[in-house]
Design a protein around this motif. Structure first.
Motif, PDB file in Angstrom:
ATOM      1  N   ARG A  21       0.713  -1.165  -0.036  1.00  0.00           N
ATOM      2  CA  ARG A  21      -0.115  -0.009  -0.048  1.00  0.00           C
ATOM      3  C   ARG A  21       0.794   1.301   0.051  1.00  0.00           C
ATOM      4  NH1 ARG A  21      -4.137  -0.345   4.642  1.00  0.00           N
ATOM      5  NH2 ARG A  21      -2.537  -1.304   5.810  1.00  0.00           N
ATOM      6  N   SER A  22       2.230   1.295  -0.548  1.00  0.00           N
ATOM      7  CA  SER A  22       2.917   2.503  -0.543  1.00  0.00           C
ATOM      8  C   SER A  22       3.799   2.455  -1.728  1.00  0.00           C
ATOM      9  CB  SER A  22       3.753   2.431   0.566  1.00  0.00           C
ATOM     10  OG  SER A  22       4.564   1.425   0.613  1.00  0.00           O
ATOM     11  N   SER A  23       4.272   3.505  -2.097  1.00  0.00           N
ATOM     12  CA  SER A  23       5.259   3.593  -3.352  1.00  0.00           C
ATOM     13  C   SER A  23       6.387   2.501  -3.418  1.00  0.00           C
ATOM     14  CB  SER A  23       5.549   5.131  -3.518  1.00  0.00           C
ATOM     15  OG  SER A  23       4.575   5.782  -3.557  1.00  0.00           O
ATOM     16  N   PHE A  24       6.867   2.168  -4.410  1.00  0.00           N
ATOM     17  CA  PHE A  24       7.685   1.455  -4.707  1.00  0.00           C
ATOM     18  C   PHE A  24       9.101   2.046  -5.284  1.00  0.00           C
ATOM     19  CE2 PHE A  24      10.055  -1.953  -6.976  1.00  0.00           C
ATOM     20  CZ  PHE A  24      10.183  -3.099  -6.272  1.00  0.00           C
ATOM     21  N   TRP A 165      -6.665   4.647 -15.146  1.00  0.00           N
ATOM     22  CA  TRP A 165      -7.453   3.645 -14.111  1.00  0.00           C
ATOM     23  C   TRP A 165      -8.156   2.479 -14.864  1.00  0.00           C
ATOM     24  CZ3 TRP A 165     -12.537   3.578 -15.278  1.00  0.00           C
ATOM     25  CH2 TRP A 165     -12.998   4.926 -16.115  1.00  0.00           C
ATOM     26  N   ASN A 166      -8.651   2.550 -16.250  1.00  0.00           N
ATOM     27  CA  ASN A 166      -9.476   1.726 -16.734  1.00  0.00           C
ATOM     28  C   ASN A 166      -9.112   0.183 -16.864  1.00  0.00           C
ATOM     29  OD1 ASN A 166      -7.963   2.739 -18.685  1.00  0.00           O
ATOM     30  ND2 ASN A 166      -9.792   2.910 -20.118  1.00  0.00           N
ATOM     31  N   PHE A 167      -7.645  -0.018 -17.189  1.00  0.00           N
ATOM     32  CA  PHE A 167      -6.934  -1.345 -17.335  1.00  0.00           C
ATOM     33  C   PHE A 167      -5.758  -1.259 -16.528  1.00  0.00           C
ATOM     34  CE2 PHE A 167      -9.534  -0.827 -21.199  1.00  0.00           C
ATOM     35  CZ  PHE A 167      -9.969  -1.851 -21.390  1.00  0.00           C
ATOM     36  N   PRO A 168      -5.751  -1.196 -15.169  1.00  0.00           N
ATOM     37  CA  PRO A 168      -4.936  -1.335 -14.177  1.00  0.00           C
ATOM     38  C   PRO A 168      -3.465  -1.810 -14.471  1.00  0.00           C
ATOM     39  CG  PRO A 168      -6.962  -1.439 -12.870  1.00  0.00           C
ATOM     40  CD  PRO A 168      -7.080  -1.760 -14.661  1.00  0.00           C
ATOM     41  N   LEU A 169      -3.642  -3.089 -15.134  1.00  0.00           N
ATOM     42  CA  LEU A 169      -2.430  -4.044 -15.561  1.00  0.00           C
ATOM     43  C   LEU A 169      -2.051  -3.823 -16.580  1.00  0.00           C
ATOM     44  CD1 LEU A 169      -0.684  -6.316 -14.271  1.00  0.00           C
ATOM     45  CD2 LEU A 169      -2.408  -8.098 -15.172  1.00  0.00           C
ATOM     46  N   SER A 170      -2.909  -4.068 -17.527  1.00  0.00           N
ATOM     47  CA  SER A 170      -2.183  -4.174 -18.915  1.00  0.00           C
ATOM     48  C   SER A 170      -1.878  -2.794 -19.622  1.00  0.00           C
ATOM     49  CB  SER A 170      -3.487  -4.323 -19.991  1.00  0.00           C
ATOM     50  OG  SER A 170      -4.434  -3.810 -19.944  1.00  0.00           O
ATOM     51  N   MET A 171      -2.237  -1.572 -18.861  1.00  0.00           N
ATOM     52  CA  MET A 171      -1.492  -0.272 -19.274  1.00  0.00           C
ATOM     53  C   MET A 171      -0.212  -0.177 -18.605  1.00  0.00           C
ATOM     54  SD  MET A 171      -3.719   1.207 -21.495  1.00  0.00           S
ATOM     55  CE  MET A 171      -4.004  -0.806 -21.835  1.00  0.00           C
ATOM     56  N   THR A 197      -3.344  -2.729  -8.169  1.00  0.00           N
ATOM     57  CA  THR A 197      -2.663  -3.428  -9.152  1.00  0.00           C
ATOM     58  C   THR A 197      -1.614  -3.366  -9.482  1.00  0.00           C
ATOM     59  OG1 THR A 197      -5.125  -3.735 -10.014  1.00  0.00           O
ATOM     60  CG2 THR A 197      -3.363  -4.572 -11.390  1.00  0.00           C
ATOM     61  N   SER A 198      -1.175  -1.953  -9.604  1.00  0.00           N
ATOM     62  CA  SER A 198       0.264  -1.617 -10.141  1.00  0.00           C
ATOM     63  C   SER A 198       1.293  -1.836  -8.904  1.00  0.00           C
ATOM     64  CB  SER A 198       0.323  -0.068 -10.384  1.00  0.00           C
ATOM     65  OG  SER A 198      -0.489   0.087 -11.361  1.00  0.00           O
ATOM     66  N   LEU A 199       0.710  -1.950  -7.773  1.00  0.00           N
ATOM     67  CA  LEU A 199       1.676  -2.163  -6.821  1.00  0.00           C
ATOM     68  C   LEU A 199       2.041  -3.673  -6.747  1.00  0.00           C
ATOM     69  CD1 LEU A 199       0.530   0.334  -3.727  1.00  0.00           C
ATOM     70  CD2 LEU A 199       2.522   0.413  -5.511  1.00  0.00           C
ATOM     71  N   LEU A 200       1.170  -4.670  -6.868  1.00  0.00           N
ATOM     72  CA  LEU A 200       1.109  -6.029  -7.098  1.00  0.00           C
ATOM     73  C   LEU A 200       2.011  -6.304  -8.071  1.00  0.00           C
ATOM     74  CD1 LEU A 200      -2.469  -7.327  -6.833  1.00  0.00           C
ATOM     75  CD2 LEU A 200      -0.354  -8.032  -5.214  1.00  0.00           C
ATOM     76  N   LEU A 201       2.007  -5.515  -9.218  1.00  0.00           N
ATOM     77  CA  LEU A 201       3.049  -5.750 -10.360  1.00  0.00           C
ATOM     78  C   LEU A 201       4.208  -5.327 -10.317  1.00  0.00           C
ATOM     79  CD1 LEU A 201       3.493  -6.107 -13.467  1.00  0.00           C
ATOM     80  CD2 LEU A 201       2.884  -3.818 -13.919  1.00  0.00           C
ATOM     81  N   MET A 202       4.512  -4.484  -9.275  1.00  0.00           N
ATOM     82  CA  MET A 202       6.084  -4.028  -8.737  1.00  0.00           C
ATOM     83  C   MET A 202       6.426  -5.273  -8.061  1.00  0.00           C
ATOM     84  SD  MET A 202       6.328  -1.053  -9.790  1.00  0.00           S
ATOM     85  CE  MET A 202       5.932  -1.534 -11.434  1.00  0.00           C
ATOM     86  N   GLN A 203       5.702  -6.044  -7.216  1.00  0.00           N
ATOM     87  CA  GLN A 203       6.002  -7.094  -6.546  1.00  0.00           C
ATOM     88  C   GLN A 203       6.505  -8.358  -7.576  1.00  0.00           C
ATOM     89  OE1 GLN A 203       6.588  -7.417  -2.820  1.00  0.00           O
ATOM     90  NE2 GLN A 203       7.971  -8.743  -3.957  1.00  0.00           N
ATOM     91  N   VAL A 215      12.853  -0.408 -11.918  1.00  0.00           N
ATOM     92  CA  VAL A 215      11.345   0.119 -11.883  1.00  0.00           C
ATOM     93  C   VAL A 215      11.011   0.675 -10.641  1.00  0.00           C
ATOM     94  CG1 VAL A 215       8.940  -0.617 -12.523  1.00  0.00           C
ATOM     95  CG2 VAL A 215      10.762  -1.720 -13.805  1.00  0.00           C
ATOM     96  N   GLY A 216      10.515   1.724 -10.636  1.00  0.00           N
ATOM     97  CA  GLY A 216       9.806   2.143  -9.603  1.00  0.00           C
ATOM     98  C   GLY A 216       8.210   2.734  -9.629  1.00  0.00           C
ATOM     99  N   CYS A 217       7.491   2.938  -8.690  1.00  0.00           N
ATOM    100  CA  CYS A 217       6.184   3.277  -8.788  1.00  0.00           C
ATOM    101  C   CYS A 217       5.736   4.093  -7.925  1.00  0.00           C
ATOM    102  CB  CYS A 217       5.187   2.048  -8.694  1.00  0.00           C
ATOM    103  SG  CYS A 217       3.658   2.119  -8.673  1.00  0.00           S
ATOM    104  N   VAL A 218       5.304   5.286  -8.020  1.00  0.00           N
ATOM    105  CA  VAL A 218       5.052   6.361  -7.192  1.00  0.00           C
ATOM    106  C   VAL A 218       3.437   6.780  -7.259  1.00  0.00           C
ATOM    107  CG1 VAL A 218       5.233   8.868  -6.715  1.00  0.00           C
ATOM    108  CG2 VAL A 218       7.159   7.665  -7.970  1.00  0.00           C
TER     109      VAL A 218
END
Length: 492
Positions: A21-24, A165-171, A197-203, A215-218
């Motif tokens: 639940r936080s930035s990566f 927001w509409n395709f959280p994984l594939s975008m 979903t994006s945070l799950l992708l980071m993991q 790769v980072g995610c803010v």
């Protein structure tokens, strides 16, 4: 076909408990005090909270990490990059249950469609794992001198990827996959409405072996500060954005300051042309996913149905019947085929567009109102006798509303289809090959689907013309967006 599991309250609670639940940044989740609500559009209530990062400080920290990692990542052997992407593809499928349920909870799409997005989104990782070992280059003799022409490619450099927001994984995978394959590092900015979903992708990427910093995610609600801060930094070399044309224009203006490479996938206003030669059942089979997939919240969604008078009565009646059969409800409920819209603003926009069309003379064949239940639900709707000056002909609906406009002439249909500043997706339905070819070749759009309601494919170049954007995502063209070409002259 993926078997859809039964979702329980306990299962949802367990998933929410284990989600990051936080930035990566620099290969780790930063932690902090959650304060930004992630709302379930099926209820209108908060699912959970995430940490709302300070856009400037955390954004620069992520860019620092990407810049520090850029040289080593670019020097990594293509085969190694390919293996990491392939492993990420496999992990997406291994964790499909978590990814799909997370998307449904935070975005609202039916669970079956969320599983479909896992398959689609993961495929970008597999496709670009295969492209990573096929980076372009050539050698040939110069035509008028005893010399040679050598062309090589190198990664553009650190990338800011901004996703909707509409395709959280594939975008995310559609941008990260080619960037990593090319040797670029990435700072991802997901939509604040759907960050989980994006945070799950980071993991997944970290577990697949992507080195820290690559790769980072803010996660931040302050998108404007993040983009302006990073784009003002001359170490950033590319921006890839998917979203509205208005925001795209702003980003293009900012990109001009440092002449950043840009990829822009912007708004759409897709026409759906049902030609005189159309087979009506085929047209209906294409129309339903073209319009109602992803709750109608897709830039590729059919926005305007131009139907030839010779088939209009049968098509319109069939479209209304099939639309009435859709089951609106929370995406996690068994049997749901249409979920909620993303928020109150999206719901109000759809209401305004339908009201405008009705005021101008359109008839509601089915739907035409918000549903009387919690959450942001609008009834699946078909409008007939829609006048040409109605707003639904000019503005992207982004909801489950199908406006039907009947025309007597194919030339008029083509002219109406092109009478827009947008040019992303279009649909052409017909059985006469000559007629289809003539019409499809004259439609001003980056993509044309013939007798189909879905055309997106990681192996195909996705993108638009006019004010629908610049550049392409997917296919070989998608990789080229992240590469610079160098020409070397050599003596023979």
């Amino acid at each position: 076909m993926t078997e859809i599991p039964r979702i329980t309250e306990e299962g949802v609670a367990a998933l929410l408990d284990r989600l990051p639940r936080s930035s990566f940044v620099e290969g780790a989740f930063l932690g902090g005090t959650p304060g930004l609500d992630v709302v379930d559009p099926a209820t209108g209530r908060a699912l959970t909270q995430v940490v709302d990062a300070d856009a400037q400080s955390v954004g620069l920290r992520a860019l620092d990490a990407a810049v520090a990692a850029q040289e080593a990542w670019a020097a990594t052997l293509p085969r190694e990059r390919a293996d990491i992407l392939r492993r990420a593809f496999e992990l997406c499928h291994e964790r499909a249950d978590d990814l799909a349920l997370t998307m449904t909870l935070e975005m609202g799409k039916p669970l079956a469609e969320a599983y479909g997005e896992v398959t689609y989104g993961a495929e970008f990782l597999r496709w670009f794992s295969e492209e990573a070992v096929r980076l372009p280059g050539r050698f040939r003799p110069a035509p008028a001198a005893p010399q040679a022409i050598l062309t090589t490619t190198r990664p553009v450099g650190p990338v800011l990827a901004i996703t909707p927001w509409n395709f959280p994984l594939s975008m995310g995978t559609r941008k990260i996959g080619p960037a990593l394959a090319a040797g670029c590092t990435v700072v991802l900015k997901p939509a604040a409405k759907t960050p989980l979903t994006s945070l799950l992708l980071m993991q997944i990427l970290a577990d697949a072996g992507v080195p820290a910093g690559v790769v980072g995610c803010v996660v931040t609600s302050d998108s404007r500060t993040l983009s302006s801060t990073l784009m003002a930094d001359d170490r950033l070399r590319k921006v890839s954005f998917t979203g509205s044309t208005g925001v795209g224009r702003t980003l293009l203006a900012q990109a001009s300051e440092h002449v950043l490479r840009t990829s822009m996938e912007l708004g759409g206003n897709a026409p759906f042309l049902v030609l005189p030669s159309a087979d009506v059942p085929t047209a209906l089979d294409a129309a339903m996913p073209a319009k109602f997939r992803n709750n109608g919240e897709a830039c590729t969604a059919a926005n305007r149905f131009y139907v030839h008078a010779s088939v209009a009565e049968e098509f319109t009646r069939g479209l209304a019947e099939r639309t009435q059969a859709l089951v609106a409800g929370p995406g996690i409920e068994e049997g749901t085929t249409l979920g909620p819209l993303i928020d109150e603003a999206g719901l109000a926009k759809v209401e305004e567009l339908v009201a405008d069309a009705v005021e101008r003379g359109a008839r509601v064949l089915t739907g035409g109102k918000r549903l009387d239940r919690e959450g942001f639900f609008y009834a699946p709707t078909v409008l007939a006798d829609v006048p040409r000056d109605a707003r639904v002909n000019r503005e992207e609906i982004f909801g489950p509303v199908a406006p039907v406009i009947v025309m007597d002439d194919v030339e008029e249909m083509v002219a109406a289809a092109n009478d827009t500043e947008f040019g992303l997706m279009s649909y052409v339905i017909g059985e006469d090959l000559g007629e289809i070819t003539r019409v499809a070749g004259r439609i001003e759009a980056g993509m044309v689907a013939v007798n189909l309601g879905v055309a997106s494919d990681p192996a195909a170049p996705f993108g638009g013309v006019k004010e629908s954007g610049l550049g392409r995502e997917g296919s070989h063209e998608g990789l080229a967006e992240y590469l610079e070409t160098t020409y070397v002259r050599l003596p023979l």
